[in-house]
Write an enzyme that holds these catalytic residues in place. Structure first.
Site, PDB file in Angstrom:
ATOM      1  N   ASP A  62       0.264  39.872  58.516  1.00 47.16           N
ATOM      2  CA  ASP A  62       1.656  39.831  58.985  1.00 47.16           C
ATOM      3  C   ASP A  62       1.764  39.048  60.287  1.00 47.16           C
ATOM      4  O   ASP A  62       2.864  38.694  60.711  1.00 47.16           O
ATOM      5  CB  ASP A  62       2.181  41.254  59.217  1.00 47.16           C
ATOM      6  N   GLN A  66       3.135  48.375  55.558  1.00 43.58           N
ATOM      7  CA  GLN A  66       4.573  48.205  55.331  1.00 43.58           C
ATOM      8  C   GLN A  66       5.366  49.102  56.292  1.00 43.58           C
ATOM      9  O   GLN A  66       5.125  50.300  56.370  1.00 43.58           O
ATOM     10  CB  GLN A  66       4.902  48.559  53.864  1.00 43.58           C
ATOM     11  N   LYS A  83       5.194  42.168  46.537  1.00 43.12           N
ATOM     12  CA  LYS A  83       3.974  41.619  47.137  1.00 43.12           C
ATOM     13  C   LYS A  83       2.779  41.774  46.194  1.00 43.12           C
ATOM     14  O   LYS A  83       1.978  40.843  46.022  1.00 43.12           O
ATOM     15  CB  LYS A  83       3.709  42.314  48.482  1.00 43.12           C
TER      16      LYS A  83
END
Ligand code: NDP
Length: 311
Positions: free
Chosen positions: A120, A97, A53
């Site tokens: 997200d 995460q 990422k």
């Protein structure tokens, strides 16, 4: 007949190029989008994902920073970090995460992320926006599935779509996006009766199960489009043979690495389907591309500038 292969790597690179162009013009106006990634504790798989990422941010020109609280971090410490990132104007996206270290209340931490920075798309506010067709941030993998369909010219409106899997991060949002795009959608799960029979009705079949090669040819209507979200590490030799016997390239990888990556769809389905995403190189690359897209979208929405035209 062999299915048309839907090349996710190519589609993802198109999206990344478009995002990079947006970032360039925003940066020229002093509005460079920024993403903060929170990687708590030590999880080797998470470390690899986060590296990917951060690298993608560098490639498209998004500012990024990585926060690495220790394995011993408490819920309160992570909440304080998220609050600080919520307040900082140069941070447009916050990605926590998962999984977080086990004593941490993950739901509480995720709920603390400002919905406007929730790249997200997991915050209940964004889930609600998706289900009521309001502007918001859409989860990356499901958004990637829709981009594959759209950019491959596959008709969605009026089609029968079956989604196998009902997780909050893949199955449910994919089903919602397909509904919003006017497909007639059936959601299946582990308690569904006659799963092969239900799947055989699908013009578009999305597999998000987490079971290597579970979707065999008898689940698929001839000519259907099959989107394989599954990413499963196959290490068992018998399982490998069931899926990839006779595939010289796979056999070579399996011999040298002791494992190979398999989707939820058995490779034999390529002989029945009209179009299919490969694993690797199908949905996977779209996830990070859509994270970049979402970061730019979050920046534009929050800063009140024009919104990107898609998603
Ligand atoms: P979850 O484990 O959260 O959900 C799996 C779903 O599949 C559940 O709804 C479950 O049903 C259903 N299921 C499991 N077994 C069966 C069965 N035998 N028959 C019918 N349904 C079944 O997984 P995720 O949604 O998080 O992920 C799914 C897959 O997608 C995984 O392989 C994952 O690695 C991959 N993935 C890939 C991404 C990418 O970037 N390409 C991103 C995210 C995930 P029930 O609800 O009844 O338990």
């Amino acid at each position: 007949m062999s299915a048309r292969i839907l090349d996710g790597t190519k589609i993802a690179s198109e999206i990344r190029a478009e995002v990079a162009a947006e970032v360039k013009s925003m940066s020229a106006e002093g509005l460079r989008p920024g993403l903060a990634v929170v990687l708590a504790g030590h999880n080797p798989a998470s470390e690899i994902y986060v590296r990917g990422k951060v690298k993608a941010c560098e490639e498209v020109g998004v500012y990024s920073e990585k926060h690495t609280p220790p394995q011993t971090a408490t819920t309160d410490e992570l909440l304080a970090l998220v609050e600080d990132l919520n307040r900082r104007d140069e941070i447009d996206g916050i990605l926590v995460q998962l999984p977080l270290p086990s004593p941490v209340d993950s739901k509480k931490v995720l709920l603390a992320v400002d919905p406007a920075k929730d790249v997200d798309g997991f915050h209940p506010m964004n889930v609600g926006s998706l289900s009521t067709q309001r502007p918001g941030l859409v989860p990356c993998t499901p958004a990637g599935v829709m981009e594959i369909l759209k950019r491959s010219g596959i008709e969605v409106a009026g089609q029968d779509a079956v989604v196998v899997g009902r997780s909050d991060i893949v199955g449910k949002p994919v089903a919602m996006l397909l509904t919003n795009a006017n497909a007639t959608v059936t959601i299946c799960h582990s308690k569904t009766h006659d799963l092969p029979g239900v799947c055989r009705h699908a013009d578009i079949l999305v597999a998000a199960i987490g079971r290597a090669g579970m979707i065999t040819h008898d689940y698929v209507k001839p000519g259907a489009t099959v989107i394989d979200v599954g990413m499963n590490k196959v290490t068992d030799a018998a399982e490998f043979q069931r899926l990839f016997a006779g595939n010289a390239r796979r056999e070579e990888t399996f011999r040298s690495k002791g494992s190979t990556l398999a989707g939820d769809v058995h490779p034999e389905v390529a002989n029945v389907a009209g179009a299919i995403t490969p694993v690797p190189g199908g949905v996977g690359p779209l996830t990070i591309a859509m994270l970049m897209f979402n970061t730019v979208k979050a920046a534009k929405m929050r800063r009140g500038t024009r919104e990107l035209s898609r998603a």
